[in-house]
Write a protein that holds these residues in place. Structure first.
Motif, mmCIF file in Angstrom:
data_model
loop_
_atom_site.group_PDB
_atom_site.id
_atom_site.type_symbol
_atom_site.label_atom_id
_atom_site.label_comp_id
_atom_site.label_asym_id
_atom_site.label_seq_id
_atom_site.Cartn_x
_atom_site.Cartn_y
_atom_site.Cartn_z
ATOM 1 N N ILE A 29 -19.220 -14.875 -33.695
ATOM 2 C CA ILE A 29 -18.456 -13.799 -34.345
ATOM 3 C C ILE A 29 -17.043 -13.787 -33.755
ATOM 4 C CG2 ILE A 29 -18.339 -11.327 -34.816
ATOM 5 C CD1 ILE A 29 -21.383 -11.242 -34.395
ATOM 6 N N VAL A 30 -16.080 -14.191 -34.547
ATOM 7 C CA VAL A 30 -14.707 -14.347 -34.057
ATOM 8 C C VAL A 30 -14.003 -12.987 -34.068
ATOM 9 C CG1 VAL A 30 -12.521 -15.542 -34.354
ATOM 10 C CG2 VAL A 30 -14.659 -16.697 -34.946
ATOM 11 N N THR A 31 -13.452 -12.640 -32.920
ATOM 12 C CA THR A 31 -12.816 -11.337 -32.750
ATOM 13 C C THR A 31 -11.346 -11.511 -32.368
ATOM 14 O OG1 THR A 31 -13.732 -11.325 -30.498
ATOM 15 C CG2 THR A 31 -14.946 -10.109 -32.180
ATOM 16 N N SER A 32 -10.701 -10.444 -31.976
ATOM 17 C CA SER A 32 -9.252 -10.460 -31.741
ATOM 18 C C SER A 32 -8.877 -11.375 -30.581
ATOM 19 C CB SER A 32 -8.762 -9.036 -31.442
ATOM 20 O OG SER A 32 -9.271 -8.594 -30.193
ATOM 21 N N ALA A 33 -7.585 -11.654 -30.477
ATOM 22 C CA ALA A 33 -7.082 -12.544 -29.433
ATOM 23 C C ALA A 33 -7.294 -11.947 -28.049
ATOM 24 C CB ALA A 33 -5.607 -12.832 -29.663
ATOM 25 N N GLN A 34 -7.734 -12.786 -27.134
ATOM 26 C CA GLN A 34 -7.898 -12.350 -25.747
ATOM 27 C C GLN A 34 -6.554 -12.360 -25.013
ATOM 28 O OE1 GLN A 34 -10.272 -14.987 -23.356
ATOM 29 N NE2 GLN A 34 -9.933 -13.852 -21.461
ATOM 30 N N LYS A 35 -5.795 -13.451 -25.169
ATOM 31 C CA LYS A 35 -4.529 -13.585 -24.454
ATOM 32 C C LYS A 35 -3.363 -13.907 -25.383
ATOM 33 C CE LYS A 35 -6.858 -15.557 -20.362
ATOM 34 N NZ LYS A 35 -6.934 -16.744 -19.478
ATOM 35 N N GLU A 36 -3.550 -14.899 -26.250
ATOM 36 C CA GLU A 36 -2.436 -15.422 -27.030
ATOM 37 C C GLU A 36 -2.696 -15.324 -28.532
ATOM 38 O OE1 GLU A 36 -0.881 -18.939 -23.990
ATOM 39 O OE2 GLU A 36 -2.036 -19.460 -25.779
ATOM 40 N N PRO A 37 -1.622 -15.227 -29.260
ATOM 41 C CA PRO A 37 -0.239 -15.004 -28.775
ATOM 42 C C PRO A 37 0.030 -13.553 -28.394
ATOM 43 C CG PRO A 37 -0.234 -15.114 -31.149
ATOM 44 C CD PRO A 37 -1.658 -15.383 -30.719
ATOM 45 N N ILE A 38 -0.846 -12.638 -28.878
ATOM 46 C CA ILE A 38 -0.729 -11.221 -28.547
ATOM 47 C C ILE A 38 -2.124 -10.699 -28.248
ATOM 48 C CG2 ILE A 38 0.089 -8.950 -29.307
ATOM 49 C CD1 ILE A 38 1.683 -10.387 -31.506
ATOM 50 N N PRO A 39 -2.381 -10.172 -27.057
ATOM 51 C CA PRO A 39 -3.707 -9.605 -26.770
ATOM 52 C C PRO A 39 -4.080 -8.524 -27.779
ATOM 53 C CG PRO A 39 -2.437 -9.809 -24.747
ATOM 54 C CD PRO A 39 -1.486 -10.112 -25.878
ATOM 55 N N GLY A 40 -5.261 -8.644 -28.349
ATOM 56 C CA GLY A 40 -5.739 -7.666 -29.315
ATOM 57 C C GLY A 40 -5.350 -7.945 -30.747
ATOM 58 N N TRP A 41 -4.579 -9.018 -30.992
ATOM 59 C CA TRP A 41 -4.121 -9.260 -32.357
ATOM 60 C C TRP A 41 -5.272 -9.629 -33.285
ATOM 61 C CZ3 TRP A 41 -4.273 -13.088 -36.025
ATOM 62 C CH2 TRP A 41 -3.458 -12.871 -37.154
ATOM 63 N N CYS A 42 -5.263 -9.046 -34.462
ATOM 64 C CA CYS A 42 -6.223 -9.376 -35.513
ATOM 65 C C CYS A 42 -5.656 -8.886 -36.836
ATOM 66 C CB CYS A 42 -7.594 -8.744 -35.249
ATOM 67 S SG CYS A 42 -7.564 -6.952 -35.097
ATOM 68 N N ASP A 43 -6.061 -9.534 -37.910
ATOM 69 C CA ASP A 43 -5.604 -9.074 -39.225
ATOM 70 C C ASP A 43 -6.703 -9.236 -40.272
ATOM 71 O OD1 ASP A 43 -5.687 -11.775 -39.801
ATOM 72 O OD2 ASP A 43 -3.748 -11.825 -40.800
ATOM 73 N N SER A 44 -7.939 -9.347 -39.809
ATOM 74 C CA SER A 44 -9.075 -9.507 -40.724
ATOM 75 C C SER A 44 -10.022 -8.321 -40.565
ATOM 76 C CB SER A 44 -9.824 -10.807 -40.425
ATOM 77 O OG SER A 44 -11.039 -10.868 -41.141
ATOM 78 N N ILE A 45 -10.508 -7.789 -41.681
ATOM 79 C CA ILE A 45 -11.426 -6.648 -41.612
ATOM 80 C C ILE A 45 -12.878 -7.104 -41.545
ATOM 81 C CG2 ILE A 45 -9.836 -5.134 -42.832
ATOM 82 C CD1 ILE A 45 -11.555 -5.519 -45.331
ATOM 83 N N ASN A 46 -13.105 -8.406 -41.424
ATOM 84 C CA ASN A 46 -14.476 -8.902 -41.312
ATOM 85 C C ASN A 46 -15.006 -8.693 -39.894
ATOM 86 O OD1 ASN A 46 -14.644 -9.976 -44.008
ATOM 87 N ND2 ASN A 46 -13.284 -11.614 -43.340
#
Length: 521
Positions: free
Chosen positions: A228-245
């Motif tokens: 299950i792919v989740t938000s960025a851990q480190k790069e390029p921005i910690p916490g970055w995500c743009d998918s509602i899946n």
């Protein structure tokens, strides 16, 4: 030869760059690799040309770090207009010849991730597109390796999943042949028998795609299976995500006060993988496969990209972390006060009962009020979508799997210390609580477009909802006491005592509400 040296001066071809993982892959390739050209397949959509769609992607916050480090990075990106559902992806002759003559590495990320998509559409998106990329790479003169993005749940009917390609119940090529002449109704009638042990058409078609690659692809290929792919851990921005899946739908529904309960086992493993880790594995795995010794006979190498047992994260942990994050980083304009005591239960009976009481009943009541106010009803349909999401995830929230990762371990061992730093794959030391807080903040900032720095307004909204909830409960209890007194169901002294107790509790709760909700500030 290290990872960067392998990719230096080469041209790469990416599909799926309009998706969550494809964007992160393109950013990483452009920022950390000295490639010559990055060809990206994009489909014209909604009156926008491929150049316009690409420009919009490259202007996103995801690429700000890249733009600072390499201001002229856009010059390396070439948009190729095409559609994965068409022969040769519908690429024009000139662009096709450029790909054939120039590309050395292909990353195929394009896919449909809809769980409940009709089988005919899923085959078209996830199997036919793979056949198309196989046909395309067979023509490429400089191709060294193709990296295919699959899923760790492609064979989720098994509890122990190795890094091998498993057989499927039908030959993928035969099913593709049938899909060319079968109507949607015909395919729907046989879908249940075909999908069989799989929970949905997505995992089934991903398994078919892997099998198709093993049987028909003559070029060296890597299959990366993230869970299950989740938000960025480190790069390029910690916490970055743009998918509602994935968990994003749960985070949003809970933070807005809509979701109160979910079906699942608290001790079942929620196998999350940060998107930047999965992308690093794809890049490193391509390098490893392409630079492997010629005596390695296998054309297809599988990498299970999953969280290890050394640092487990359960669905119960997710429930607790979402609760904590909703206090620390509250979402704006909540519909209801978030259920800070929300439950996760493996009992279908309890789950269905709680849905009726905590979701459907308030939804119908709210829609009735909207009708009286001559406004459009929206809550029943909204909860129908949330229920569909929860039901789609139920298969995964009630089970645990074990994946072998010997190939991943071997890959890490062959990487230089510098490569392990730049293309980090090991996240066994991840602090899940801190990560989930950043994930929650990322959902708030990048998906909901809310200011994550300013929580004062959201905090005030939660306090108002808290007071309204207390008042509603108090009025319901007082109404019940009045009825009990009016109908002679309880002595007057008992009713008076209970009334005083309820009133005292209500005002004490109001006085303490600031401290109870103050942790969200």
């Amino acid at each position: 030869m290290d990872v960067s040296s392998f990719y230096k001066g080469k041209s790469v071809f990416l599909t799926g760059v309009t998706g969550f993982m494809g964007k992160v892959l393109m950013e990483k390739v452009l920022r950390c690799l000295e490639v010559d050209t990055v060809y990206v397949l994009i489909r014209a959509k909604r009156g926008k040309s491929v150049s316009e769609r690409l420009e919009k992607i490259l202007e996103a916050p995801l690429f700000e770090k890249l733009a600072t480090a390499k201001p002229d990075f856009k010059g390396k990106v070439v948009a190729i207009e095409g559609d994965t559902s068409r022969a040769d992806f519908g690429i024009c002759d000139r662009d096709l010849q450029n790909l054939v003559d120039d590309v050395a590495v292909v990353f195929h990320c394009a896919a449909s991730v809809k769980f409940q998509e009709p089988l005919l559409d899923a085959v078209d998106s996830n199997v036919k597109s793979v056949q198309g990329i196989i046909n395309l790479i067979e023509k490429m003169k400089k191709l060294e390796v193709m990296i295919y993005l699959s899923t760790a749940y492609a064979h989720c009917y098994k509890r122990n999943i190795d890094e091998i390609v498993y057989p499927t119940n039908v030959c993928p090529s035969d099913l593709l042949g049938c899909a060319n002449w079968m109507s949607r109704d015909m395919m729907d009638k046989v879908a249940g028998d075909l999908i069989c042990e799989h929970p949905n058409s997505y995992t089934y078609t991903k398994a078919l795609a892997e099998n198709l690659i093993e049987k028909t692809c003559k070029k060296r290929t890597v299959v990366v299976r993230p869970s299950i792919v989740t938000s960025a851990q480190k790069e390029p921005i910690p916490g970055w995500c743009d998918s509602i899946n994935g968990p994003v739908g749960l985070i949003m529904s809970f933070g807005k006060g809509l979701l109160r309960t979910m079906l699942g086992k608290r001790d079942a493993i929620a196998n999350f993988v940060p998107v930047d880790v999965a992308i690093n594995l794809m890049i490193a795995a391509g390098w490893k496969s392409a630079t492997a010794q010629c005596e390695e006979s296998q054309n297809v190498t599988i990498y299970n990209c999953t969280n290890t047992e050394d640092n487990p994260f359960t669905w119960g942990d997710l429930s607790d972390c979402v609760t904590q994050s909703a206090r620390l980083v509250p979402l704006e304009n909540p519909v209801r006060l978030p259920a800070y005591d929300s439950t996760i239960s493996p009992s279908r009976l309890k789950y269905d009962l709680e849905w009726r009481v905590c979701h459907w009943l308030p939804a119908y009541f709210a829609d009735a009020l909207l009708v009286l106010a001559r406004r459009k009803r929206r809550f029943v349909s909204l909860y129908a979508r949330i229920r569909s999401m929860c039901d789609s995830l139920a298969y995964f929230t009630t089970r645990s799997w074990k994946w072998s990762n010997n190939n991943v371990k071997a890959l890490v061992e062959t990487m230089s210390p510098d490569d392990r730093t730049v293309f980090y794959i090991d996240f066994s030391d991840l602090d899940w609580k801190e990560y989930m807080t950043e994930y929650h903040a990322g959902v708030k900032k990048y998906i909901l477009k809310e200011k994550s720095e300013d929580t004062a307004h959201a905090t005030k909204q939660l306090k108002r909802l808290h007071r309204l909830e207390l008042l509603t409960k108090a009025l319901l209890v007082v109404s019940a006491l009045f009825c009990a007194f009016k109908w002679g169901l309880a002595p007057e002294t008992t009713v008076a005592t209970l009334f005083c107790a309820v009133t005292t509790y209500y005002f004490c709760s109001l006085l303490n509400s600031s401290s109870k909700r103050g942790s969200v500030q």
